[in-house]
Structures are given as structure tokens and as C-alpha cells.
Design a protein around this motif. Structure first.
Motif, PDB file in Angstrom:
ATOM      1  N   THR A 213       0.861  -1.182   0.000  1.00 54.59           N
ATOM      2  CA  THR A 213       0.000   0.000   0.000  1.00 54.59           C
ATOM      3  C   THR A 213       0.894   1.228   0.000  1.00 54.59           C
ATOM      4  OG1 THR A 213      -1.954   0.988   1.028  1.00 54.59           O
ATOM      5  CG2 THR A 213      -0.224   0.221   2.516  1.00 54.59           C
ATOM      6  N   ASP A 215       1.303   5.635   0.883  1.00 54.11           N
ATOM      7  CA  ASP A 215       0.969   6.987   1.302  1.00 54.11           C
ATOM      8  C   ASP A 215       1.445   7.890   0.172  1.00 54.11           C
ATOM      9  OD1 ASP A 215       0.854   9.522   2.379  1.00 54.11           O
ATOM     10  OD2 ASP A 215       2.401   9.166   3.895  1.00 54.11           O
ATOM     11  N   PHE A 222       4.396   0.707   1.909  1.00 54.89           N
ATOM     12  CA  PHE A 222       4.304  -0.234   3.019  1.00 54.89           C
ATOM     13  C   PHE A 222       4.131  -1.634   2.444  1.00 54.89           C
ATOM     14  CE2 PHE A 222       2.732   3.872   4.310  1.00 54.89           C
ATOM     15  CZ  PHE A 222       3.272   4.083   5.568  1.00 54.89           C
ATOM     16  N   VAL A 232       8.663  -0.263   5.647  1.00 59.65           N
ATOM     17  CA  VAL A 232       8.303   1.082   5.217  1.00 59.65           C
ATOM     18  C   VAL A 232       9.442   1.632   4.369  1.00 59.65           C
ATOM     19  CG1 VAL A 232       7.511   3.358   5.940  1.00 59.65           C
ATOM     20  CG2 VAL A 232       7.079   1.364   7.409  1.00 59.65           C
ATOM     21  N   ARG A 254      -3.163  -1.915   3.689  1.00 59.60           N
ATOM     22  CA  ARG A 254      -3.960  -0.758   3.301  1.00 59.60           C
ATOM     23  C   ARG A 254      -3.503   0.456   4.095  1.00 59.60           C
ATOM     24  NH1 ARG A 254      -4.875  -3.645  -0.208  1.00 59.60           N
ATOM     25  NH2 ARG A 254      -6.876  -4.348  -1.099  1.00 59.60           N
ATOM     26  N   TYR A 255      -3.684   1.650   3.472  1.00 62.11           N
ATOM     27  CA  TYR A 255      -3.280   2.894   4.125  1.00 62.11           C
ATOM     28  C   TYR A 255      -4.458   3.844   4.217  1.00 62.11           C
ATOM     29  CZ  TYR A 255      -0.848   7.216   5.254  1.00 62.11           C
ATOM     30  OH  TYR A 255      -0.449   8.373   5.871  1.00 62.11           O
ATOM     31  N   ASP A 256      -4.626   4.459   5.387  1.00 65.49           N
ATOM     32  CA  ASP A 256      -5.679   5.437   5.641  1.00 65.49           C
ATOM     33  C   ASP A 256      -5.012   6.805   5.773  1.00 65.49           C
ATOM     34  OD1 ASP A 256      -7.652   7.071   6.623  1.00 65.49           O
ATOM     35  OD2 ASP A 256      -8.114   5.851   8.383  1.00 65.49           O
ATOM     36  N   HIS A 260      -3.816   8.551   9.138  1.00 70.98           N
ATOM     37  CA  HIS A 260      -2.386   8.225   9.098  1.00 70.98           C
ATOM     38  C   HIS A 260      -2.101   6.859   9.733  1.00 70.98           C
ATOM     39  CE1 HIS A 260      -1.782  12.367   7.843  1.00 70.98           C
ATOM     40  NE2 HIS A 260      -2.465  12.765   8.903  1.00 70.98           N
ATOM     41  N   ALA A 262      -1.578   2.562   8.885  1.00 68.13           N
ATOM     42  CA  ALA A 262      -1.323   1.465   7.950  1.00 68.13           C
ATOM     43  C   ALA A 262      -1.826   0.179   8.588  1.00 68.13           C
ATOM     44  CB  ALA A 262       0.157   1.352   7.619  1.00 68.13           C
ATOM     45  N   THR A 276       1.327   5.815  11.579  1.00 70.62           N
ATOM     46  CA  THR A 276       2.413   6.272  10.702  1.00 70.62           C
ATOM     47  C   THR A 276       2.681   7.767  10.847  1.00 70.62           C
ATOM     48  OG1 THR A 276       1.034   6.847   8.776  1.00 70.62           O
ATOM     49  CG2 THR A 276       1.662   4.525   9.050  1.00 70.62           C
ATOM     50  N   TYR A 281       6.480   4.590  14.141  1.00 73.40           N
ATOM     51  CA  TYR A 281       5.619   3.587  13.510  1.00 73.40           C
ATOM     52  C   TYR A 281       5.139   2.572  14.557  1.00 73.40           C
ATOM     53  CZ  TYR A 281       7.229   5.546   9.118  1.00 73.40           C
ATOM     54  OH  TYR A 281       7.508   6.406   8.093  1.00 73.40           O
ATOM     55  N   THR A 300     -12.219   4.107   2.762  1.00 77.71           N
ATOM     56  CA  THR A 300     -11.728   5.221   3.570  1.00 77.71           C
ATOM     57  C   THR A 300     -12.816   6.256   3.831  1.00 77.71           C
ATOM     58  OG1 THR A 300     -10.877   6.278   1.558  1.00 77.71           O
ATOM     59  CG2 THR A 300      -9.333   4.948   2.830  1.00 77.71           C
TER      60      THR A 300
END
Length: 342
Positions: A213, A215, A222, A232, A254-256, A260, A262, A276, A281, A300
Motif C-alpha cells: 500500500t 501513502d 508499506f 516502510v 492498506r493505508y488510511d 495516518h 497502515a 504512521t 511507527y 476510507t
């Protein structure tokens, strides 16, 4: 061997998941379970947040689930083994990596009817839509390359050779595609315009990277790996910024960007949540899910995660043709777990 969780199954594959002894409290919980049923294994899940639809690859079909109700609203059927689904930016077509058929199957997102079958490499697996060039990239596990499809013409415009077996891809929205190379413990950066490999970076300390995923604002990648690690990586330099502990058997990430966070979905039956927002982390939660819940999608817009799982039976004996057989899936037990804020 100490067991950290137990799964008790009653008739008709109704299961109760007992909490992990060392589970961390946190903001997320399993808030619902949707029984899908059927037979066979599964792979990636893809979320269409605008249409509130979840696409789930499931053996020889792709299930389409309305996330407002948890009910099936359709399926794309008659496929030869499915891995992933990519969605175009116009809301018109979807693209399925048909692994056993060596094709990318195009379907209409309104009717779910198949409209085209495009030859790919051997065993297309991870698949993604690249919005700048409006191309679909299908990553072929056995031929170690990527098939690039022009979505306007619905035809292959190139094949990009890779150094090893590719796993899950990601795009940055600026014309770059990234993909984990499982057999080389590396990550590749691809130029979507030139159809060339721009860089390849080693993922030191990351064995067999699978889920990936990104950012896109902070330019971080990630990758989840064997040996219970999330790597990372700086998306511009390839420098590894941190190795974060996650659960055993991770297969999706998955990243939000809003919170922020993961996420790593782990086959052992946990979801790892990583903060993150700082260079530490820190793992802020290890959420018990269900054993085999290794792949996921995220909406999201609602801060909701969807995980696929089933009750698993015994593994068949290893053979020369299949030295690493997977456990059998108990018919009727396939389920989507819904994870949200408490």
C-alpha cells in the motif's frame, strides 16, 4: 505449541472466535460478519467507495456485495480462477486477473456482464489501473512480467519483463507503478508512460513481500512480508525507513491517509494497526479477526475494513507439482468480516 486463539465450529460452519490472549485494545472492532457461502478459495478484495460495492475474487467467480446491506447484488461467473479486480476511473469497466486462464477479463460495472477477454502472461495475479496513462497493469506470477493494457482500445500495448515473481502493485497517481517482487525480496518502480523499469530496490529484512500500500502524499510504501514484518520504504529513494512487527502470514496492506494509519491483515487471524504519523511507527492495535483472514479492502470514506475468511480444513499431501498445498476450504463457510470504529 501454545495456542493464542481457538476457533470453535458448530454445524453449518458457524464459528466463534475466541480473543487472542495478548491482543491490544484499540479503536477498531469486528462489527459484523456477512456469510457468502459457496466453495473454493479466494484472493484479493477491491472496494468501490462511490458505488458502495465490494468486489471479492472467489474461485471461479467474483462476488459483488452491497456494503450498505451486506448482500450480494451480482457476480461475474464462468472464470478460470480469479486473483484481483482493478477499476477504471470512469466508473464504467472492471478488470479481473483470471490466473488459470492467463487472461484479463473486462466487465461492465453496471450489468456485471463480461465484455472482453484480453490475453495476458502466465498466471496474472496482482492487477491495478494507472490513471495518468489510463492503462491496466496485470502482473504475471509465473512468467515474471507485467501485461499493460490500453483501456480505451482494450488491447495489450506492451509487456514489461521483471526480475522475479511479482506480487501486489500500487500506483502514485502521477504515472508511476510500484510492485513487490516476492522471489527477490525487492520492490520495483515502473514508468507507466515509457513502460520501463525505472528502479529496483532491495527490501532488506523483508522476506517474500506480498501486500503493498502507499501513502501518496508522504511518498511512503508499506510492504507486508513473511517473518511478521511490514517494511516502510521511501518511494523516491528506495531507502528503508522502518521495519514494523505485524502478525504471522500477512498478505494484504492498506493505508488510511485521513488517520495516518497502515494496516496489515494476517492469516494467523489478526489485523495489525500501525500509527504512521511519527517515525516510531508504533503498533497501536492487534485486533483478533479469524484465522485465514489474510486479504482485505478498505473504504476510507467510512473508515471500514473488509476481510475475507473461511473455516479451513486439512492440507492435502505435498506433491512434486504442488509442493506447498493450501488447506481446503470448508464449503459454505466463506465469510466477509466487517471491521469499523467502536
Amino acid at each position: 505449541m501454545r495456542l493464542k486463539n481457538l476457533v470453535y465450529c458448530l454445524p453449518l460452519a458457524v464459528c466463534t472466535i475466541l480473543p487472542f490472549a495478548h491482543a491490544q485494545p484499540g479503536p477498531y472492532a469486528v462489527i459484523d460478519r456477512w456469510t457468502i457461502g459457496g466453495e473454493g478459495g479466494w484472493d484479493y478484495l477491491t472496494m468501490d467507495s462511490v458505488a458502495h460495492l465490494l468486489y471479492v475474487t472467489h474461485g471461479t467467480r467474483v462476488e459483488v456485495i452491497d456494503t450498505k446491506t451486506g448482500k450480494s447484488v451480482g457476480a461475474i461467473t464462468g472464470l478460470k480462477g480469479t486473483h484481483g479486480v482493478a477499476l477504471d476511473s470512469d466508473g464504467k469497466y472492471g478488470y479481473i486477473s483470471e490466473g488459470a486462464g492467463n487472461n484479463v477479463v473486462v466487465f461492465d460495472r453496471k450489468s456485471f456482464a463480461k465484455v472482453e477477454s484480453i490475453p495476458a502472461g502466465t498466471n496474472p495475479d496482482g492487477i491495478i489501473f494507472e490513471p495518468v496513462t489510463k492503462t491496466v497493469w496485470a502482473f504475471n506470477g509465473k512468467s515474471s512480467d507485467a501485461t499493460v493494457i490500453d483501456t480505451a482500445a482494450m488491447k495489450v500495448i506492451g509487456t514489461v519483463k521483471l526480475s522475479g515473481k511479482p506480487e501486489f502493485p500500487q500506483v502514485d497517481g502521477k504515472g508511476t507503478v510500484f510492485v513487490n517482487i516476492e522471489s527477490k525480496n525487492s520492490i520495483v518502480r515502473l514508468d507507466a508512460k515509457s513502460l520501463k523499469v525505472a528502479a529496483e530496490w532491495p527490501l532488506t529484512g523483508c522476506e517474500s513481500p506480498s501486500g503493498l500500500t502507499m501513502d501518496t502524499v508522504g511518498r511512503r510504501l508499506f510492504s507486508v512480508c513473511d517473518e511478521k514484518v511490514m517494511s516502510v520504504t521511501d518511494a523516491d529513494s528506495g531507502k528503508i525507513l522502518k521495519l514494523v512487527p505485524v502478525g504471522d502470514g500477512p498478505d494484504a496492506a492498506r493505508y488510511d491517509a485521513v488517520n495516518h494509519l497502515a494496516f496489515s491483515s494476517n492469516g494467523e487471524g489478526t489485523l495489525t494497526v500501525v500509527d504512521t504519523s511519527t517515525s516510531d511507527y508504533k503498533v497501536i492495535q492487534t485486533l483478533p479477526t479469524q484465522k485465514s483472514a489474510r486479504t482485505m479492502a478498505m473504504d476510507t470514506s467510512t473508515d471500514t475494513i473488509y476481510l475475507a475468511a473461511a473455516v479451513m480444513g486439512p492440507k492435502p499431501a505435498a506433491t512434486a507439482e504442488n509442493p506447498r498445498p493450501r488447506a481446503t476450504v470448508t464449503p459454505g463457510s466463506f465469510t466477509i468480516l466487517v471491521v469499523g470504529r467502536k
